[in-house]
Design an enzyme around this catalytic site. Structure first.
Site, PDB file in Angstrom:
ATOM      1  N   HIS A 177     -10.203  -6.846  12.095  1.00  0.00           N
ATOM      2  CA  HIS A 177      -9.395  -5.991  11.211  1.00  0.00           C
ATOM      3  C   HIS A 177      -8.204  -5.358  11.926  1.00  0.00           C
ATOM      4  CE1 HIS A 177     -12.022  -3.138  13.282  1.00  0.00           C
ATOM      5  NE2 HIS A 177     -11.112  -2.207  13.029  1.00  0.00           N
TER       6      HIS A 177
HETATM    7  C1  UD1 Z   1     -10.071   2.611  11.064  1.00  0.00           C
HETATM    8  C2  UD1 Z   1      -9.734   3.033  12.501  1.00  0.00           C
HETATM    9  C3  UD1 Z   1     -10.127   1.932  13.475  1.00  0.00           C
HETATM   10  C4  UD1 Z   1     -11.569   1.516  13.273  1.00  0.00           C
HETATM   11  C5  UD1 Z   1     -11.779   1.149  11.799  1.00  0.00           C
HETATM   12  C6  UD1 Z   1     -13.206   0.759  11.506  1.00  0.00           C
HETATM   13  C7  UD1 Z   1      -7.738   4.440  12.703  1.00  0.00           C
HETATM   14  C8  UD1 Z   1      -6.342   4.470  13.189  1.00  0.00           C
HETATM   15  N1  UD1 Z   1      -8.303   3.234  12.671  1.00  0.00           N
HETATM   16  O1  UD1 Z   1      -9.264   1.486  10.776  1.00  0.00           O
HETATM   17  O2  UD1 Z   1      -9.978   2.419  14.784  1.00  0.00           O
HETATM   18  O3  UD1 Z   1     -11.838   0.423  14.096  1.00  0.00           O
HETATM   19  O4  UD1 Z   1     -11.432   2.274  10.990  1.00  0.00           O
HETATM   20  O5  UD1 Z   1     -13.343   0.317  10.199  1.00  0.00           O
HETATM   21  O6  UD1 Z   1      -8.278   5.465  12.398  1.00  0.00           O
HETATM   22  N2  UD1 Z   1      -9.837   0.996   2.938  1.00  0.00           N
HETATM   23  C9  UD1 Z   1     -10.714   0.715   1.905  1.00  0.00           C
HETATM   24  N3  UD1 Z   1     -11.825   1.503   1.783  1.00  0.00           N
HETATM   25  C10 UD1 Z   1     -12.096   2.529   2.630  1.00  0.00           C
HETATM   26  C11 UD1 Z   1     -11.186   2.814   3.658  1.00  0.00           C
HETATM   27  C12 UD1 Z   1     -10.069   2.039   3.814  1.00  0.00           C
HETATM   28  O7  UD1 Z   1     -10.516  -0.194   1.133  1.00  0.00           O
HETATM   29  O8  UD1 Z   1     -13.140   3.183   2.459  1.00  0.00           O
HETATM   30  C13 UD1 Z   1      -8.652   0.140   3.101  1.00  0.00           C
HETATM   31  C14 UD1 Z   1      -7.406   0.787   2.583  1.00  0.00           C
HETATM   32  O9  UD1 Z   1      -6.632  -0.180   2.004  1.00  0.00           O
HETATM   33  C15 UD1 Z   1      -6.725   1.282   3.844  1.00  0.00           C
HETATM   34  C16 UD1 Z   1      -7.170   0.257   4.876  1.00  0.00           C
HETATM   35  O10 UD1 Z   1      -8.479  -0.130   4.470  1.00  0.00           O
HETATM   36  O11 UD1 Z   1      -5.356   1.372   3.695  1.00  0.00           O
HETATM   37  C17 UD1 Z   1      -7.216   0.778   6.276  1.00  0.00           C
HETATM   38  O12 UD1 Z   1      -8.059   1.928   6.372  1.00  0.00           O
HETATM   39  P1  UD1 Z   1      -7.831   3.021   7.524  1.00  0.00           P
HETATM   40  O13 UD1 Z   1      -8.869   4.063   7.481  1.00  0.00           O
HETATM   41  O14 UD1 Z   1      -6.412   3.468   7.494  1.00  0.00           O
HETATM   42  O15 UD1 Z   1      -7.980   2.210   8.867  1.00  0.00           O
HETATM   43  P2  UD1 Z   1      -8.989   1.041   9.279  1.00  0.00           P
HETATM   44  O16 UD1 Z   1      -8.233  -0.212   9.347  1.00  0.00           O
HETATM   45  O17 UD1 Z   1     -10.254   1.080   8.479  1.00  0.00           O
END
Ligand code: UD1
Length: 376
Positions: A218
């Site tokens: 991811h």
């Molecule tokens: C975050 C952490 C990363 C960790 C990962 C584990 C940061 C900078 N990154 O990345 O270090 O390895 O979590 O999963 O904090 N989304 C959903 N459902 C959710 C949450 C997010 O669909 O419950 C989608 C959304 O489109 C969002 C994208 O995932 O924009 C990214 O989510 P985000 O929390 O920004 O970062 P991760 O890529 O999950």
């Protein structure tokens, strides 16, 4: 938004806040909650920032890990780094002002970690960082910036692997603030592995134990550039002809694939896409895999502890002990390096893990003792 225990108010004992926001945080939070439960002189509250909110990334983890419902959910949701961090800062600061805690404990390196450390530090609430000192030396990773800033602001830095001690010393952090407590993720792993294995997760997907590879990815470096993502998916499809591949797809990867117009049906039957799995299924799938492909930091550590080959789809790692003493090999997203490491595994020539100091299942007890002696 804020639910506070009235007993705390009448006795005027302020709690410490344990802050978690994203999937990897919850695995580190669970053992500390268990270790602090019997400590009457140090009440705690669980604060969920809401960075992860989907059942698959959040609720499912709380359930599988037996973590009680959060006392507060800041419900920040998704956004750009700036938006998400700002929202957490604003809402967490308000909570700190309304109900000041004795200290704030943050975990790992996600945006919630950074934002809550900043908010607490500016209000002169002591900050404790669990998993301090890790460095990839790659500032193109948002997590690296989160680690550096959180460590600079922390009053107590609790280190999970030996490299963390060296990094903090090199950065001039006062040694009095630093403690080597070991890896709290391993506490969760040790505790939950027997239950995880009962799940027989590979069977559910029609895969034989030891006869498949498990894939998670991811990170922006692997999924944000269409040509890189497409090349990797083509490579994994090819690999799956030799060794069936199970791919647990993170929502951010899924949205990148959808943008490219790639659907699960476009992949061969041997390359199976599934929803993100909960903690128990994740452990079960790792433990039974012939090998794991991942860009996750936590999975590098878990595969090392489980002695399962881990081909890490990154050019660097903030967890060098998993390469030096564990089962991880950095292969980046380079096709030749991936193929060559895969061949070594398939030939049975791959390295094995050795014991790592303080990855012994007792990190949470050590952390609870430090918190109790410092803040009660
Ligand atoms: C975050 C952490 C990363 C960790 C990962 C584990 C940061 C900078 N990154 O990345 O270090 O390895 O979590 O999963 O904090 N989304 C959903 N459902 C959710 C949450 C997010 O669909 O419950 C989608 C959304 O489109 C969002 C994208 O995932 O924009 C990214 O989510 P985000 O929390 O920004 O970062 P991760 O890529 O999950």
């Amino acid at each position: 938004m804020v639910i506070m225990d009235s007993i705390l108010h009448t006795r005027r004992i302020s709690p410490i806040y344990l802050v978690a926001g994203a999937r990897p945080n919850f695995v580190k939070l669970a053992p500390l909650v268990d270790a602090l439960r019997p400590v009457e002189c140090l009440p705690f509250r669980i604060i969920h920032t809401g960075q992860h909110y989907d059942e698959a990334l959040s609720g499912g983890f709380f359930q599988a890990l037996g973590i009680p419902e959060p006392d507060v959910d800041l419900e920040v949701g998704s956004g750009t780094h700036g938006v998400q961090t700002a929202r957490i800062l604003e809402r967490f600061e308000r909570l700190l002002l309304e109900s000041p805690p004795r200290a704030v404990v943050v975990f790992g390196d996600v945006n919630s970690t950074l934002a809550c450390a900043v908010a607490a530090s500016k209000l002169q609430v002591p900050v404790v960082h669990v998993e301090a000192g890790l460095r990839s030396f790659d500032r193109s990773m948002p997590e690296e910036i989160n680690r550096i800033v959180t460590d600079v602001l922390s009053d107590l830095l609790l280190v999970s692997e030996p490299s963390g001690l060296v990094n903090l010393e090199n950065e001039g952090i006062s040694p009095e603030k630093v403690r080597f407590t070991g890896n709290i993720m391993i506490d969760s792993l040790e505790r939950m592995l027997p239950r995880a294995l009962e799940r027989r997760t590979p069977e559910r997907f029609g895969l034989p134990a030891g006869g498949y590879a498990y894939l998670t990815m991811h990170r922006p470096s692997n999924v944000d550039q269409p040509e890189v993502l497409e090349r990797l998916l083509r490579l994994f499809a090819e690999i799956s002809w030799e060794l069936p591949l199970l791919f647990a797809v993170h929502p951010r990867t899924r949205s990148r694939m959808e943008a490219l117009g790639i659907l699960p049906d476009d992949l061969p039957a041997t390359f199976r896409m599934i929803e993100p799995v909960d903690y128990l299924d994740s452990l079960c799938l790792q433990k039974n895999a012939r090998l794991v492909f991942t860009d996750s930091g936590g999975i590098q550590e878990e595969t090392t502890y489980l002695d399962i080959p881990c081909l890490t789809l990154r050019e660097n790692t903030e967890r060098p002990v998993t390469v030096e003493r564990g089962t991880s090999t950095l292969v980046g997203n380079n096709s030749e390096r991936i193929q060559s490491a895969l061949e070594t595994v398939m030939l049975g020539d791959y390295k094995h893990a050795s014991l790592i100091p303080m990855w012994d299942g007792h990190a949470a007890t050590r952390i609870a003792e430090i918190l109790t002696s410092t803040f009660s």
